[in-house]
Design a protein around this motif. Structure first.
Motif, PDB file in Angstrom:
ATOM      1  N   ASP A  78       0.844  -1.185   0.000  1.00 46.71           N
ATOM      2  CA  ASP A  78       0.000   0.000   0.000  1.00 46.71           C
ATOM      3  C   ASP A  78       0.882   1.240   0.000  1.00 46.71           C
ATOM      4  O   ASP A  78       2.102   1.147   0.161  1.00 46.71           O
ATOM      5  CB  ASP A  78      -0.928  -0.007   1.213  1.00 46.71           C
ATOM      6  CG  ASP A  78      -2.336   0.465   0.870  1.00 46.71           C
ATOM      7  OD1 ASP A  78      -2.464   1.335  -0.013  1.00 46.71           O
ATOM      8  OD2 ASP A  78      -3.297  -0.020   1.487  1.00 46.71           O
ATOM      9  N   ILE A  79       0.262   2.382  -0.168  1.00 48.90           N
ATOM     10  CA  ILE A  79       1.045   3.610  -0.386  1.00 48.90           C
ATOM     11  C   ILE A  79       1.124   4.487   0.865  1.00 48.90           C
ATOM     12  O   ILE A  79       1.699   5.565   0.814  1.00 48.90           O
ATOM     13  CB  ILE A  79       0.472   4.428  -1.561  1.00 48.90           C
ATOM     14  CG1 ILE A  79      -1.014   4.763  -1.378  1.00 48.90           C
ATOM     15  CG2 ILE A  79       0.636   3.639  -2.864  1.00 48.90           C
ATOM     16  CD1 ILE A  79      -1.323   5.970  -0.559  1.00 48.90           C
ATOM     17  N   TRP A  80       0.604   4.012   1.996  1.00 50.77           N
ATOM     18  CA  TRP A  80       0.511   4.859   3.192  1.00 50.77           C
ATOM     19  C   TRP A  80       1.806   4.775   3.996  1.00 50.77           C
ATOM     20  O   TRP A  80       1.865   4.173   5.073  1.00 50.77           O
ATOM     21  CB  TRP A  80      -0.697   4.458   4.027  1.00 50.77           C
ATOM     22  CG  TRP A  80      -1.970   4.436   3.230  1.00 50.77           C
ATOM     23  CD1 TRP A  80      -2.732   3.354   2.932  1.00 50.77           C
ATOM     24  CD2 TRP A  80      -2.614   5.562   2.611  1.00 50.77           C
ATOM     25  NE1 TRP A  80      -3.821   3.728   2.177  1.00 50.77           N
ATOM     26  CE2 TRP A  80      -3.771   5.074   1.955  1.00 50.77           C
ATOM     27  CE3 TRP A  80      -2.321   6.932   2.538  1.00 50.77           C
ATOM     28  CZ2 TRP A  80      -4.646   5.904   1.249  1.00 50.77           C
ATOM     29  CZ3 TRP A  80      -3.186   7.758   1.817  1.00 50.77           C
ATOM     30  CH2 TRP A  80      -4.324   7.246   1.198  1.00 50.77           C
ATOM     31  N   VAL A  81       2.857   5.398   3.473  1.00 55.71           N
ATOM     32  CA  VAL A  81       4.198   5.247   4.060  1.00 55.71           C
ATOM     33  C   VAL A  81       4.347   5.945   5.405  1.00 55.71           C
ATOM     34  O   VAL A  81       5.316   5.697   6.132  1.00 55.71           O
ATOM     35  CB  VAL A  81       5.298   5.732   3.084  1.00 55.71           C
ATOM     36  CG1 VAL A  81       5.299   4.882   1.822  1.00 55.71           C
ATOM     37  CG2 VAL A  81       5.128   7.215   2.740  1.00 55.71           C
ATOM     38  N   ARG A  82       3.422   6.807   5.792  1.00 55.60           N
ATOM     39  CA  ARG A  82       3.460   7.381   7.136  1.00 55.60           C
ATOM     40  C   ARG A  82       3.508   6.268   8.189  1.00 55.60           C
ATOM     41  O   ARG A  82       4.110   6.433   9.248  1.00 55.60           O
ATOM     42  CB  ARG A  82       2.218   8.278   7.361  1.00 55.60           C
ATOM     43  CG  ARG A  82       2.054   8.869   8.742  1.00 55.60           C
ATOM     44  CD  ARG A  82       3.162   9.783   9.158  1.00 55.60           C
ATOM     45  NE  ARG A  82       3.495  10.757   8.129  1.00 55.60           N
ATOM     46  CZ  ARG A  82       4.456  11.663   8.232  1.00 55.60           C
ATOM     47  NH1 ARG A  82       5.198  11.716   9.331  1.00 55.60           N
ATOM     48  NH2 ARG A  82       4.703  12.508   7.251  1.00 55.60           N
ATOM     49  N   ASP A  83       2.882   5.150   7.861  1.00 56.13           N
ATOM     50  CA  ASP A  83       2.733   4.080   8.831  1.00 56.13           C
ATOM     51  C   ASP A  83       3.697   2.918   8.610  1.00 56.13           C
ATOM     52  O   ASP A  83       3.763   2.011   9.448  1.00 56.13           O
ATOM     53  CB  ASP A  83       1.296   3.555   8.799  1.00 56.13           C
ATOM     54  CG  ASP A  83       0.296   4.634   9.151  1.00 56.13           C
ATOM     55  OD1 ASP A  83       0.665   5.564   9.897  1.00 56.13           O
ATOM     56  OD2 ASP A  83      -0.857   4.559   8.678  1.00 56.13           O
ATOM     57  N   THR A  84       4.426   2.920   7.498  1.00 54.64           N
ATOM     58  CA  THR A  84       5.301   1.786   7.185  1.00 54.64           C
ATOM     59  C   THR A  84       6.773   2.175   7.070  1.00 54.64           C
ATOM     60  O   THR A  84       7.647   1.322   7.238  1.00 54.64           O
ATOM     61  CB  THR A  84       4.853   1.114   5.875  1.00 54.64           C
ATOM     62  OG1 THR A  84       4.834   2.084   4.812  1.00 54.64           O
ATOM     63  CG2 THR A  84       3.459   0.531   6.016  1.00 54.64           C
ATOM     64  N   ALA A  85       7.061   3.430   6.780  1.00 53.76           N
ATOM     65  CA  ALA A  85       8.446   3.911   6.725  1.00 53.76           C
ATOM     66  C   ALA A  85       8.964   4.120   8.145  1.00 53.76           C
ATOM     67  O   ALA A  85       8.180   4.227   9.099  1.00 53.76           O
ATOM     68  CB  ALA A  85       8.531   5.210   5.932  1.00 53.76           C
ATOM     69  N   PRO A  86      10.283   4.174   8.334  1.00 50.86           N
ATOM     70  CA  PRO A  86      10.822   4.340   9.689  1.00 50.86           C
ATOM     71  C   PRO A  86      10.593   5.739  10.251  1.00 50.86           C
ATOM     72  O   PRO A  86      10.513   6.716   9.510  1.00 50.86           O
ATOM     73  CB  PRO A  86      12.322   4.066   9.496  1.00 50.86           C
ATOM     74  CG  PRO A  86      12.599   4.382   8.065  1.00 50.86           C
ATOM     75  CD  PRO A  86      11.354   4.011   7.320  1.00 50.86           C
ATOM     76  N   LEU A  87      10.473   5.804  11.564  1.00 53.29           N
ATOM     77  CA  LEU A  87      10.416   7.073  12.283  1.00 53.29           C
ATOM     78  C   LEU A  87      11.830   7.500  12.660  1.00 53.29           C
ATOM     79  O   LEU A  87      12.709   6.663  12.874  1.00 53.29           O
ATOM     80  CB  LEU A  87       9.566   6.936  13.548  1.00 53.29           C
ATOM     81  CG  LEU A  87       8.082   6.627  13.345  1.00 53.29           C
ATOM     82  CD1 LEU A  87       7.401   6.448  14.689  1.00 53.29           C
ATOM     83  CD2 LEU A  87       7.403   7.735  12.547  1.00 53.29           C
ATOM     84  N   SER A  88      12.037   8.803  12.774  1.00 53.40           N
ATOM     85  CA  SER A  88      13.380   9.337  13.023  1.00 53.40           C
ATOM     86  C   SER A  88      13.507   9.863  14.446  1.00 53.40           C
ATOM     87  O   SER A  88      12.656  10.628  14.915  1.00 53.40           O
ATOM     88  CB  SER A  88      13.682  10.479  12.046  1.00 53.40           C
ATOM     89  OG  SER A  88      13.587  10.036  10.701  1.00 53.40           O
ATOM     90  N   ARG A  89      14.587   9.464  15.129  1.00 50.40           N
ATOM     91  CA  ARG A  89      14.879   9.986  16.444  1.00 50.40           C
ATOM     92  C   ARG A  89      16.356  10.349  16.524  1.00 50.40           C
ATOM     93  O   ARG A  89      17.180   9.871  15.732  1.00 50.40           O
ATOM     94  CB  ARG A  89      14.549   8.959  17.534  1.00 50.40           C
ATOM     95  CG  ARG A  89      15.567   7.826  17.655  1.00 50.40           C
ATOM     96  CD  ARG A  89      15.248   6.862  18.774  1.00 50.40           C
ATOM     97  NE  ARG A  89      16.273   5.826  18.905  1.00 50.40           N
ATOM     98  CZ  ARG A  89      16.177   4.765  19.703  1.00 50.40           C
ATOM     99  NH1 ARG A  89      15.085   4.601  20.444  1.00 50.40           N
ATOM    100  NH2 ARG A  89      17.154   3.878  19.762  1.00 50.40           N
ATOM    101  N   LEU A  90      16.669  11.204  17.487  1.00 49.20           N
ATOM    102  CA  LEU A  90      18.057  11.484  17.839  1.00 49.20           C
ATOM    103  C   LEU A  90      18.416  10.688  19.081  1.00 49.20           C
ATOM    104  O   LEU A  90      17.654  10.665  20.063  1.00 49.20           O
ATOM    105  CB  LEU A  90      18.257  12.977  18.103  1.00 49.20           C
ATOM    106  CG  LEU A  90      18.281  13.909  16.892  1.00 49.20           C
ATOM    107  CD1 LEU A  90      18.366  15.358  17.359  1.00 49.20           C
ATOM    108  CD2 LEU A  90      19.441  13.599  15.968  1.00 49.20           C
ATOM    109  N   ASN A  91      19.548  10.034  19.053  1.00 48.03           N
ATOM    110  CA  ASN A  91      20.068   9.308  20.194  1.00 48.03           C
ATOM    111  C   ASN A  91      21.494   9.786  20.436  1.00 48.03           C
ATOM    112  O   ASN A  91      22.388   9.519  19.628  1.00 48.03           O
ATOM    113  CB  ASN A  91      20.038   7.797  19.929  1.00 48.03           C
ATOM    114  CG  ASN A  91      20.381   6.985  21.164  1.00 48.03           C
ATOM    115  OD1 ASN A  91      20.765   7.530  22.203  1.00 48.03           O
ATOM    116  ND2 ASN A  91      20.241   5.672  21.064  1.00 48.03           N
TER     117      ASN A  91
END
Length: 348
Positions: A87-100
């Protein structure tokens, strides 16, 4: 004090990802209109930063290239990625970004098709495959054994996460997890030390179990824009009023209430069977120098645009016609994912 920080959308970005709908997919009945919307989004993003376009194969890439000719897209900022997806809803399947400790990491949460509603093997592997393709350089991927979709969490960038109990507490995501267990996971993975829960509100036709990005969004650490309904005859009225009251009770870290910006809900837009589709203005996307706002050919469009403009005084407000997208129950924010400047996006 945690060294982990969930990066808010308004910070400087390196790229935005979209996944182009294939001709044989769920959007097939409206493909021409949907591709016009995609082209408008591609042009708006590529004028400001790198645009990553997921496509299925060389033929699909060529088709997209033809569509994007003479649309104002900056070809030098477009990167195609051939990769399978359901599906095309990459908000929910692509990685989230954080700073560590100041270094960007890409969080790969488990994805289970919005609670087991859809087949999702390729979508569940999307984040890992994107990283393996080399588009993020040496930016590391961190796998997280917890079901979470990007559209279900909002952050102020200071350790506060805004979410909905209807989604995160739903047993179709992480059965056996209560509020405290979920808060502990959000603390560990996103550096959240404050979780603000909304217990009311849902866009009719939404099949995500009330993602917060359809309902309430941080515009800054002080301001929340939210979906509102003043029409007592609309089924949304009572639950959205209850959500509004909850938002009014929320406090910033210093105890002050948030500045709240109501965004009117459009008049009902229905599919061929008469079912209402989930059109909201809260599903906007913040990019470098602009905010892309979904519009639906409704008188409320201009009201939403006018109310959002003061929330983003240093950004251009860009309306994008998104009526075609909601035929598959999502809108502009749902089909896109931004990556921060330090994510190391490059051509693979």
């Amino acid at each position: 004090m945690t060294s982990i920080r969930f990066i808010p959308e308004w910070e400087k970005q390196s790229a935005v990802l979209i996944a182009w709908p294939p001709g044989s997919g769920d959007f097939a009945p409206w493909l021409g209109d949907v591709e016009q919307t995609y082209a408008a989004i591609a042009a708006a993003v590529s004028r400001r930063e790198t645009l990553l376009i997921a496509c299925l194969d060389p033929a699909h890439e060529r088709r997209i290239g033809e569509i994007l000719k003479n649309t104002g897209v900056d070809d030098n900022r477009v990167v195609f990625i051939r990769i399978p997806y359901d599906d095309i809803w990459v908000r929910d399947t692509a990685p989230l970004s954080r700073l560590n400790d100041g270094r960007v990491e890409l969080l790969d949460f488990r994805f289970n098709g919005w609670g087991g509603k859809y087949e999702c093997a390729d979508d569940a592997a999307l984040a890992a495959r994107l990283v393996a393709a080399g588009i993020f350089g040496r930016t590391p991927r961190v796998a997280v054994d917890f079901v979470l979709e990007g559209g279900s969490v909002e952050t102020d960038g200071l350790g506060t996460v805004l979410t909905t109990s209807h989604c995160l507490l739903n047993p179709n995501r992480n059965p056996g997890y209560g509020r405290s267990e979920i808060e502990a996971c959000l603390s560990e993975t996103l550096g959240a030390d404050r979780i603000l829960w909304l217990d009311h509100g849902k866009a009719e036709g939404d099949d995500t179990d009330a993602h917060v990005d359809t309902l309430a969004r941080f515009c800054s650490e002080h301001t929340i824009a939210y979906t509102a309904c003043d029409d007592e005859s609309d089924p949304h009225h009572a639950p959205l009023k209850a959500m509004e009251r909850q938002l009014q009770d929320l406090k910033q870290r210093d105890g002050r209430p948030y500045t709240l910006v109501p965004l009117p809900i459009p008049q009902p837009i229905r599919d061929e069977e008469g079912r209402r589709l989930p059109a909201t203005y809260a599903n906007f996307l913040i990019v470098n120098g602009a905010v892309l706002v979904p519009v639906y050919g409704d008188p409320a469009d201009s009201v939403a645009l006018e109310r959002l403009a003061p929330c983003f005084p240093d950004r251009e407000i860009v309306p994008i016609r998104c009526t075609p997208l909601i035929h598959q129950y999502g809108s502009l924010h749902c089909m896109s994912m931004q990556f921060p400047e330090a994510a190391g996006v490059s051509r693979p």
